[in-house]
Scaffold this active site. Sequence first.
Site, PDB file in Angstrom:
ATOM      1  N   ASP A   1       0.865  -1.174   0.000  1.00 39.54           N
ATOM      2  CA  ASP A   1       0.000   0.000   0.000  1.00 39.54           C
ATOM      3  C   ASP A   1       0.906   1.230   0.000  1.00 39.54           C
ATOM      4  O   ASP A   1       1.639   1.468   0.962  1.00 39.54           O
ATOM      5  CB  ASP A   1      -0.916   0.001   1.225  1.00 39.54           C
ATOM      6  CG  ASP A   1      -2.067   0.981   1.098  1.00 39.54           C
ATOM      7  OD1 ASP A   1      -2.108   1.728   0.090  1.00 39.54           O
ATOM      8  OD2 ASP A   1      -2.926   1.007   1.996  1.00 39.54           O
TER       9      ASP A   1
ATOM     10  N   ASP B   1      -2.639   2.251  -6.238  1.00 41.76           N
ATOM     11  CA  ASP B   1      -1.568   2.273  -5.227  1.00 41.76           C
ATOM     12  C   ASP B   1      -1.590   1.088  -4.280  1.00 41.76           C
ATOM     13  O   ASP B   1      -0.934   1.124  -3.239  1.00 41.76           O
ATOM     14  CB  ASP B   1      -1.659   3.566  -4.415  1.00 41.76           C
ATOM     15  CG  ASP B   1      -2.973   3.681  -3.645  1.00 41.76           C
ATOM     16  OD1 ASP B   1      -3.976   3.096  -4.096  1.00 41.76           O
ATOM     17  OD2 ASP B   1      -3.005   4.355  -2.611  1.00 41.76           O
ATOM     18  N   GLU B   2      -2.287   0.025  -4.630  1.00 39.49           N
ATOM     19  CA  GLU B   2      -2.460  -1.072  -3.684  1.00 39.49           C
ATOM     20  C   GLU B   2      -2.577  -2.383  -4.439  1.00 39.49           C
ATOM     21  O   GLU B   2      -3.256  -2.472  -5.459  1.00 39.49           O
ATOM     22  CB  GLU B   2      -3.720  -0.817  -2.851  1.00 39.49           C
ATOM     23  CG  GLU B   2      -3.969  -1.791  -1.746  1.00 39.49           C
ATOM     24  CD  GLU B   2      -5.233  -1.452  -0.964  1.00 39.49           C
ATOM     25  OE1 GLU B   2      -5.520  -2.186   0.001  1.00 39.49           O
ATOM     26  OE2 GLU B   2      -5.927  -0.487  -1.317  1.00 39.49           O
TER      27      GLU B   2
END
Length: 486
Positions: free
Chosen positions: A11, A105-106
């Site tokens: 993350d 983003d993860e």
Amino acid sequence: MRPAPTILHLDMDAFYASAEQASKPSLRGKAVVVGGLGPRGVVATASYEARRFGVHSAMPTAQARRLAPNAAYLVPRFSLYRAVSDQVMGLLGQLSPLVEPLSLDEAFVDLEAGGAADDPASARATGQRLREAIRAVTGLSGSVGLAGSKMLAKIASEQAKPDGLVLIEPGTERELLAPLSVRILPGVGPATGDHLRRAGMTTVHDLAEAGEAELVRLVGKAHGHGLYRMALGLDDRPVVAERDAKSVSVEDTFDVDLHDRVRVRAEVERLAVRCVERLRGADRSGRTVVLKVRRYDFSTLTRSETLRGPTDDPTVVREAAGRLLESVDTTGGVRLLGVGVTGLADFTQEDLFAQAADARELERRSEEAREPAVTGNGEESAPAEPEIESAEARAARRWPAGHDVHHEEHGHGWVQGSGIGRVTVRFEEPWSAPGRVLTFRVDDPRLRPADPLPLVREPPDYSSWPASLPKSRSPGGSAGSEASSP
């Protein structure tokens, strides 16, 4: 559950805001809020400096301004975020064939499937090298969680934030989970959490002690069974490689309701073109065009039209969206518009010219139907005067705060703000010192919008990853932290 912590959850830390700080030297270490800036704007991401004032994602921007009036408020630059995300996902893809992105983003990564780890020691080493690689390539930090299941890996990455690594040792899962809030478990939102709280269950330990039968009674069979397993730390969900998207869409929320029909149609056509750009960027085509309209009273309408075959022709999509708009009453005002394409394929309809011609013929008929009405005395009734967009609104649309510009004399910079016929620009680059600020007329011919610069001027070659990559520290940053639990 796996006997080794070989599922990794990455993350990125305050991704949008961190990317803006890395891009703008003058904002490093300062409060930054990224999101919609109008009266109806919502915070997308807040930097850790802004979070100290109570600002968080999904908060109305107006409320954030009251909490942190001196923060920098910027409009998102998704082209930059996607470029950085592609770099990060490229690194993950070289670790394992099983990468499950959850957002830009993860992502989850199955390290075992890629032979990158098979025990706690190798998993920890791989996670640390990944963090170093991400920093070297993007200049940003990411937090890593390692565990024997997806649920626990995500919990571990939350505990690692910001800029850290947490590994949950096999056999310690229940001890780790016991004191945590029930809200930490997947599928337990505010409503379910409140329902459990009223039943006297606020921690994961409470759920495990209550037993499966009681949880089934409280929240239903399917949810209760899964909730009890998660409370025991059991989660057998596999990491699934990225699935094909089912649709591509774009939408905009307007600061002021749109009433003028001509303006509404122009916005729909603009969104259609953006949608096709995104469609082509994914090397896809689509068969069904969807229009979304949210009206002044928050009622939301959707209309769709299925074409002869898949297409990525902007003319076809634009004209189909325009036809769909004709069936929607926008009299009271429109607060949101969206255009999407579903029924995706990796090929296009052969007879595109005929399809476009059919679309134009239908459009011509629609135009004829919209001819000015004739009054009883034989005179044509005058069309309604279109709304005129204000100069300030046009300037804000052309010069969004935080977006990139280039000046013929001063070089690359970014917009600090615009108003009263002026636009203020700070001239700096990601690898420069904080730059100077200058103000220009909004119509200055020497100033033009520009593309974002990369965050790292010369990122290292990671084609040999994960064999070797240099360790790197961002300007003023730390190398992060490592931990095991409990």
